[in-house]
Design a protein around this motif. Structure first.
Motif, PDB file in Angstrom:
ATOM      1  N   ASP A 257      -7.197 -29.359 -60.001  1.00 43.73           N
ATOM      2  CA  ASP A 257      -6.070 -28.716 -60.675  1.00 43.73           C
ATOM      3  C   ASP A 257      -5.424 -27.737 -59.701  1.00 43.73           C
ATOM      4  O   ASP A 257      -6.120 -27.003 -58.981  1.00 43.73           O
ATOM      5  CB  ASP A 257      -6.572 -27.985 -61.926  1.00 43.73           C
ATOM      6  CG  ASP A 257      -5.487 -27.123 -62.563  1.00 43.73           C
ATOM      7  OD1 ASP A 257      -4.380 -27.635 -62.764  1.00 43.73           O
ATOM      8  OD2 ASP A 257      -5.754 -25.937 -62.838  1.00 43.73           O
ATOM      9  N   LEU A 258      -4.105 -27.705 -59.673  1.00 42.24           N
ATOM     10  CA  LEU A 258      -3.382 -26.767 -58.816  1.00 42.24           C
ATOM     11  C   LEU A 258      -3.158 -25.466 -59.568  1.00 42.24           C
ATOM     12  O   LEU A 258      -2.620 -25.467 -60.677  1.00 42.24           O
ATOM     13  CB  LEU A 258      -2.036 -27.361 -58.383  1.00 42.24           C
ATOM     14  CG  LEU A 258      -2.076 -28.413 -57.264  1.00 42.24           C
ATOM     15  CD1 LEU A 258      -2.734 -27.831 -56.022  1.00 42.24           C
ATOM     16  CD2 LEU A 258      -2.778 -29.685 -57.698  1.00 42.24           C
TER      17      LEU A 258
ATOM     18  N   PHE B 262       0.718 -24.058 -60.838  1.00 44.91           N
ATOM     19  CA  PHE B 262       1.412 -25.011 -59.970  1.00 44.91           C
ATOM     20  C   PHE B 262       2.880 -24.672 -59.737  1.00 44.91           C
ATOM     21  O   PHE B 262       3.321 -24.488 -58.597  1.00 44.91           O
ATOM     22  CB  PHE B 262       1.271 -26.419 -60.548  1.00 44.91           C
ATOM     23  CG  PHE B 262       1.950 -27.489 -59.735  1.00 44.91           C
ATOM     24  CD1 PHE B 262       1.681 -27.619 -58.379  1.00 44.91           C
ATOM     25  CD2 PHE B 262       2.842 -28.362 -60.328  1.00 44.91           C
ATOM     26  CE1 PHE B 262       2.297 -28.615 -57.626  1.00 44.91           C
ATOM     27  CE2 PHE B 262       3.453 -29.361 -59.588  1.00 44.91           C
ATOM     28  CZ  PHE B 262       3.180 -29.488 -58.234  1.00 44.91           C
ATOM     29  N   TYR B 263       3.678 -24.584 -60.826  1.00 45.48           N
ATOM     30  CA  TYR B 263       5.111 -24.339 -60.651  1.00 45.48           C
ATOM     31  C   TYR B 263       5.355 -23.017 -59.921  1.00 45.48           C
ATOM     32  O   TYR B 263       6.171 -22.935 -58.995  1.00 45.48           O
ATOM     33  CB  TYR B 263       5.833 -24.297 -62.001  1.00 45.48           C
ATOM     34  CG  TYR B 263       5.789 -25.574 -62.802  1.00 45.48           C
ATOM     35  CD1 TYR B 263       5.488 -26.801 -62.224  1.00 45.48           C
ATOM     36  CD2 TYR B 263       6.045 -25.564 -64.174  1.00 45.48           C
ATOM     37  CE1 TYR B 263       5.450 -27.960 -62.962  1.00 45.48           C
ATOM     38  CE2 TYR B 263       6.008 -26.724 -64.931  1.00 45.48           C
ATOM     39  CZ  TYR B 263       5.705 -27.921 -64.316  1.00 45.48           C
ATOM     40  OH  TYR B 263       5.668 -29.074 -65.061  1.00 45.48           O
TER      41      TYR B 263
ATOM     42  N   TYR C  43       9.001 -29.979 -58.183  1.00 43.41           N
ATOM     43  CA  TYR C  43       7.599 -30.044 -58.595  1.00 43.41           C
ATOM     44  C   TYR C  43       7.093 -31.483 -58.608  1.00 43.41           C
ATOM     45  O   TYR C  43       5.950 -31.754 -58.233  1.00 43.41           O
ATOM     46  CB  TYR C  43       7.412 -29.407 -59.970  1.00 43.41           C
ATOM     47  CG  TYR C  43       8.038 -28.038 -60.106  1.00 43.41           C
ATOM     48  CD1 TYR C  43       8.080 -27.160 -59.024  1.00 43.41           C
ATOM     49  CD2 TYR C  43       8.602 -27.615 -61.303  1.00 43.41           C
ATOM     50  CE1 TYR C  43       8.663 -25.903 -59.140  1.00 43.41           C
ATOM     51  CE2 TYR C  43       9.184 -26.359 -61.432  1.00 43.41           C
ATOM     52  CZ  TYR C  43       9.222 -25.519 -60.348  1.00 43.41           C
ATOM     53  OH  TYR C  43       9.809 -24.286 -60.468  1.00 43.41           O
TER      54      TYR C  43
ATOM     55  N   SER D  33       4.079 -32.917 -56.346  1.00 45.46           N
ATOM     56  CA  SER D  33       2.987 -33.635 -57.006  1.00 45.46           C
ATOM     57  C   SER D  33       2.751 -34.981 -56.337  1.00 45.46           C
ATOM     58  O   SER D  33       1.600 -35.405 -56.165  1.00 45.46           O
ATOM     59  CB  SER D  33       3.313 -33.832 -58.493  1.00 45.46           C
ATOM     60  OG  SER D  33       2.255 -34.475 -59.168  1.00 45.46           O
TER      61      SER D  33
ATOM     62  N   ILE E 216       0.834 -34.420 -53.169  1.00 43.75           N
ATOM     63  CA  ILE E 216      -0.585 -34.179 -53.450  1.00 43.75           C
ATOM     64  C   ILE E 216      -1.295 -35.503 -53.730  1.00 43.75           C
ATOM     65  O   ILE E 216      -2.414 -35.741 -53.246  1.00 43.75           O
ATOM     66  CB  ILE E 216      -0.738 -33.215 -54.642  1.00 43.75           C
ATOM     67  CG1 ILE E 216      -0.196 -31.830 -54.263  1.00 43.75           C
ATOM     68  CG2 ILE E 216      -2.197 -33.113 -55.082  1.00 43.75           C
ATOM     69  CD1 ILE E 216       0.020 -30.908 -55.435  1.00 43.75           C
TER      70      ILE E 216
ATOM     71  N   ASP F 185      -0.115 -31.631 -62.488  1.00 44.71           N
ATOM     72  CA  ASP F 185      -0.910 -30.815 -61.572  1.00 44.71           C
ATOM     73  C   ASP F 185      -2.413 -31.032 -61.702  1.00 44.71           C
ATOM     74  O   ASP F 185      -3.195 -30.272 -61.150  1.00 44.71           O
ATOM     75  CB  ASP F 185      -0.587 -29.328 -61.766  1.00 44.71           C
ATOM     76  CG  ASP F 185      -0.911 -28.837 -63.170  1.00 44.71           C
ATOM     77  OD1 ASP F 185      -1.163 -29.673 -64.057  1.00 44.71           O
ATOM     78  OD2 ASP F 185      -0.912 -27.606 -63.390  1.00 44.71           O
ATOM     79  N   GLU F 186      -2.840 -32.079 -62.410  1.00 45.35           N
ATOM     80  CA  GLU F 186      -4.265 -32.374 -62.554  1.00 45.35           C
ATOM     81  C   GLU F 186      -4.513 -33.860 -62.365  1.00 45.35           C
ATOM     82  O   GLU F 186      -3.799 -34.692 -62.925  1.00 45.35           O
ATOM     83  CB  GLU F 186      -4.776 -31.990 -63.951  1.00 45.35           C
ATOM     84  CG  GLU F 186      -5.035 -30.520 -64.169  1.00 45.35           C
ATOM     85  CD  GLU F 186      -5.674 -30.258 -65.524  1.00 45.35           C
ATOM     86  OE1 GLU F 186      -6.877 -30.525 -65.681  1.00 45.35           O
ATOM     87  OE2 GLU F 186      -4.960 -29.799 -66.427  1.00 45.35           O
TER      88      GLU F 186
ATOM     89  N   LEU G  77      -0.860 -24.645 -51.154  1.00 48.29           N
ATOM     90  CA  LEU G  77      -1.219 -24.465 -52.561  1.00 48.29           C
ATOM     91  C   LEU G  77      -2.734 -24.351 -52.732  1.00 48.29           C
ATOM     92  O   LEU G  77      -3.496 -25.080 -52.100  1.00 48.29           O
ATOM     93  CB  LEU G  77      -0.693 -25.635 -53.398  1.00 48.29           C
ATOM     94  CG  LEU G  77       0.822 -25.869 -53.332  1.00 48.29           C
ATOM     95  CD1 LEU G  77       1.172 -27.150 -54.078  1.00 48.29           C
ATOM     96  CD2 LEU G  77       1.578 -24.690 -53.917  1.00 48.29           C
TER      97      LEU G  77
ATOM     98  N   ALA H  39      -6.131 -24.798 -55.026  1.00 47.40           N
ATOM     99  CA  ALA H  39      -6.601 -25.721 -56.057  1.00 47.40           C
ATOM    100  C   ALA H  39      -7.949 -25.273 -56.596  1.00 47.40           C
ATOM    101  O   ALA H  39      -8.677 -24.509 -55.949  1.00 47.40           O
ATOM    102  CB  ALA H  39      -6.702 -27.135 -55.495  1.00 47.40           C
TER     103      ALA H  39
END
Length: 421
Positions: free
Chosen positions: A9-10, A13-14, A81, A85, A88, A107-108, A141, A143
């Motif tokens: 999970d980030l 995230f936003y 975003y 994503s 990632i 984000d997951e 980022l 995590a």
């Protein structure tokens, strides 16, 4: 071989993306992602960990943030975003195959790393550190990660334990789950237990997973039906669902829908324009997806809490995606079911149990040639919008003061797509 799953999970995230793009440290900067142009009561989509540390709730409203606080308000940029994503996901693909990745949200993501640990000569913990390090080095980022011997334990490890770990990684198997979390409260911290389920469990004297584990199974099934199976399995840290089963799952019934929360109170006539715009949007989506439907639903929510929301549905005499027929059907649904003198704040429509376009049925009341012409026009509109943007072609109603299709066409997921800052 013991299965090993992880979910990454980030953090915020936003908000973290906005910090990185501004050259700020996501962990120390004070920043909230919110569209101030909507209203003073607009909800923050995300806030940085530093703001959470001050006691500010993640989904707070702008006016709830202390006035004396010096912080940045970043307007949402959904396209940015989505792009991050995707980057990632590309990092995940450098470690495991797509068949072993399940994107749970923007984000997951779940990763089944069972067959990769031997190849990398790493433990699940060390592999998680390496992946998280890549995300930080390449994208800036932070995590967090949950690791478990099944998907449920990985998610619980993430949601409850990882944020308290020095390296933001937590691991669980069935035994450690019982040792660490059988007495944990509240139950709503656990995946798939909402406030309603918690209230029902509490009313029966169950306040922890340990309580559920020792409760008579027959009484659980009597009170919760099929849900009892999940409650029992999860109370013992069990989860039979595998990554392959997730990948192979196909819903028996599909629907297409769209909905929106209006930025001000709309009167009866104004909201009808919104319904028509959404019917047009739904028709475009159905034609693009090559699906048809014979059952439509409408939902209207009112500004005054004393008035319950209204919902209505209708069965068409045909199975279609014709904007002409959908527009007429939704207009009739709206006129017969919506309160006329109460301000409206939410609208949703859906086409239920959609089928492939080959199952289309024609209407006795509409010339088949006209319906086919409508379809070709809609297909052409979709092609032009795909090439030149959603606002390349508009209907007259979109230009009315009450219309908001032009603004919504520039959004992703109901929020501004945004541009590079």
């Amino acid at each position: 071989m013991i299965n090993q799953f992880m979910i990454i999970d980030l953090k915020s995230f936003y908000a973290s993306v906005e910090c990185v793009d501004r050259g700020l440290d996501p962990m120390t900067a004070l920043l909230a992602v919110a569209d101030k142009e909507r209203s003073k009561g607009t909800i923050c989509l995300a806030i940085t960990p530093a703001m959470k540390a001050l006691g500010i709730k993640n989904r707070c409203r702008i006016y709830e943030i202390p006035k004396h606080l010096d912080y940045i308000v970043a307007p949402p940029r959904m396209k940015r975003y989505v792009d991050i994503s995707a980057d990632i996901y590309g990092i995940y693909l450098s470690y495991v195959a797509k068949e072993d990745i399940h994107v749970y949200s923007i984000d997951e993501s779940f990763l089944d790393v069972t067959n990769y640990l031997g190849m990398y000569s790493l433990s699940a913990h060390d592999l998680a550190l390496r992946i998280m390090g890549d995300i930080r080095d390449k994208l800036g980022l932070r995590a967090t990660c949950g690791i478990g011997t099944n998907l449920y334990l990985a998610k619980v490890a993430l949601d409850i334990l990882a944020k308290h770990s020095p390296d933001f990684i937590a691991e669980l198997d069935e035994e450690s789950f019982k040792q660490k979390l059988w007495t944990h409260k509240p139950l709503t911290d656990f995946w798939r237990i909402g406030p309603g389920t918690q209230r029902r469990l509490n009313s029966l004297g169950m306040y922890t997973q340990g309580d559920i584990a020792i409760f008579p199974e027959k009484l659980l099934y009597k009170n919760f039906g099929v849900l009892a199976e999940y409650l029992i399995d999860h109370a013992w840290g069990r989860e039979p669902c595998t990554m392959q089963e997730i990948k192979n799952y196909r819903s028996r019934s599909k629907s297409l829908s769209c909905g929106q929360v209006l930025m001000r109170d709309y009167n009866f006539d104004e909201a009808l324009i919104i319904v028509k715009e959404m019917a047009d949007e739904l028709s475009l989506d159905m034609v693009a997806a090559h699906v048809v439907s014979s059952n439509l639903s409408l939902y209207v929510g009112y500004s005054a809490e004393t008035f319950p929301s209204t919902g209505a549905s209708t069965n068409l005499q045909v199975t279609t995606n014709s904007y002409r027929i959908l527009m007429d059907a939704y207009t009739k649904l709206y006129l017969r079911s919506t309160l006329r003198n109460v301000p409206i704040r939410r609208v949703g429509i859906s086409a239920n149990s959609v089928l492939d376009e080959c199952f289309e049925q024609y209407s006795f009341f509409v010339d088949p040639e006209i319906m086919e012409k409508d379809r070709k026009i809609t297909q052409s509109v979709n092609e032009i919008k795909a090439r030149y943007g959603k606002n390349a072609i508009l209907k007259g109603m979109d230009l009315l003061d009450a219309g908001n299709a032009i603004e919504r066409n520039a959004q992703i997921g109901g929020h501004k797509a945004g541009s590079i800052i």
